[in-house]
Design an enzyme around this catalytic site. Structure first.
Site, PDB file in Angstrom:
ATOM      1  N   ASN A 143      13.786  76.917  21.970  1.00 17.15           N
ATOM      2  CA  ASN A 143      13.632  75.797  22.897  1.00 17.15           C
ATOM      3  C   ASN A 143      14.184  76.274  24.247  1.00 17.15           C
ATOM      4  OD1 ASN A 143      14.513  72.302  22.220  1.00 17.15           O
ATOM      5  ND2 ASN A 143      12.750  73.141  23.239  1.00 17.15           N
ATOM      6  N   CYS A 164      19.711  66.585  23.749  1.00 12.08           N
ATOM      7  CA  CYS A 164      18.896  67.738  23.364  1.00 12.08           C
ATOM      8  C   CYS A 164      19.868  68.710  22.719  1.00 12.08           C
ATOM      9  CB  CYS A 164      18.224  68.354  24.583  1.00 12.08           C
ATOM     10  SG  CYS A 164      17.412  69.935  24.240  1.00 12.08           S
ATOM     11  N   CYS A 187      13.095  71.822  18.295  1.00 12.91           N
ATOM     12  CA  CYS A 187      13.746  70.643  18.872  1.00 12.91           C
ATOM     13  C   CYS A 187      15.026  70.425  18.084  1.00 12.91           C
ATOM     14  CB  CYS A 187      12.834  69.418  18.791  1.00 12.91           C
ATOM     15  SG  CYS A 187      13.629  67.877  19.323  1.00 12.91           S
ATOM     16  N   GLY A 188      16.175  70.592  18.742  1.00 10.36           N
ATOM     17  CA  GLY A 188      17.446  70.541  18.035  1.00 10.36           C
ATOM     18  C   GLY A 188      17.746  69.192  17.426  1.00 10.36           C
TER      19      GLY A 188
END
Length: 313
Positions: A13, A76, A224-225
């Site tokens: 990301n 995020c 996507c964390g």
């Protein structure tokens, strides 16, 4: 306006990161900076923009994250690790409480995930199942492993906020075309989901997970964390894996270590890789970036993470 930037990524990301502690742009200006720097057709590119912001009495520093479309996300978690690394270096610390848009998180330097991979452990939450807070108007307070009317799929979804909203479904095999269809409906902000949501399709592989996400404000992304955190919690909540047991979460960008507790707290440990540092001009009125100068590159870090990524796919 010229900005010093760090190009970094967490589990694939990728983001430009700006130390904004001494800067005083308003939200509209930062949104314009995000659109310019995250533009894949521009000189930098990324999934969004990270800002290292000033701390307060309870937090050593803060983080803001703007998506590539200029919208601001509540959090995020891949970006948090990168911001934490920047904050650690700026303050000379190896652990900190971090202020996020609507919540906080604890971050600490962790043993390397693999040789040469700078690793940060982050603890965030608690995850929420209250869909009225999103809001998601579906006639019930929570949605656990059940279909949702309005989606172009009859799959069972679990709704979790981390604190940004996620819809997670478990599949035998990920169908990216179906994921995009569902994600596109959520991205369109229908009346019953006005603030949109991230959508993840998840394969359970023994005690491990593989996650593919259509990210709100970004689209289909390699990682996507917060989706990996939400997917871990949802897998525990639905009995697919156990609470308080470490698991490995894979995605197209690599992998992280993860663990979820019944109280909704989720811990992720993963990379915070710096690719290069430099500076760039941003025309706020035109929303365009130009004149990128790269001062230093970090090929050893890039190669160390590439080995992890290639082994994960």
């Amino acid at each position: 306006m010229r900005f010093d930037i760090t190009k970094c990524h967490g589990s694939g990301n990728d983001f430009p990161l700006i130390d904004a502690r001494a800067l005083s742009l308003d939200d509209a200006a930062w949104a314009a900076v995000a659109r310019a720097l995250a533009d894949r057709a521009g000189p930098v590119g990324g999934d969004g923009l990270l800002l290292l912001t000033a701390g307060d009495d309870d937090h050593a520093f803060g983080m803001r994250m703007f998506n590539s479309d200029g919208s601001e996300s509540e959090t995020c978690l891949n970006g948090l690790r990168c911001t934490a690394r920047s904050g650690f270096a700026a303050l000379g610390v190896e652990s900190a409480r971090v202020r996020l848009k609507t919540s906080g998180a604890f971050v600490v330097r962790d043993p390397d995930l693999a040789p040469g991979v700078f690793t940060v452990r982050e603890t965030a939450g608690p995850a929420s199942r209250d869909v009225a807070a999103w809001p998601m108007t579906i006639g019930r307070a929570e949605n656990i492993d059940a279909p949702i009317e309005g989606l172009p799929s009859d799959r069972a979804f679990t709704a979790v906020a981390m604190p940004n909203p996620h819809l997670v479904t478990f599949v035998d095999r990920i169908d990216e075309a179906e994921l995009v269809r569902v994600g596109t409906v959520c991205e369109s902000a229908p009346d019953w989901l006005p603030n949109r949501a991230n959508v993840s399709f998840v394969e359970v592989r023994g005690r491990d997970l593989f996650v593919r996400t259509f990210e709100r404000g970004v689209g289909l992304t390699d990682s996507c964390g917060s989706a990996m955190g939400a997917s871990t919690y949802a897998a525990c909540l639905t009995g697919r894996i156990a609470f308080d047991v470490p698991t490995t979460v894979f995605n197209k960008g690599g992998r992280i270590r993860a663990e979820a507790s019944a109280d909704g707290m989720v811990t992720l440990s993963g990379n915070a890789t710096v690719e290069w540092i430099g500076s760039v001009d941003v025309d706020l009125a035109a929303g365009a970036a130009s004149d990128l100068t790269i001062a230093a590159r970090y090929p050893d870090e890039i190669a160390a993470w590439a080995a992890v990524r290639d082994a994960a796919v």
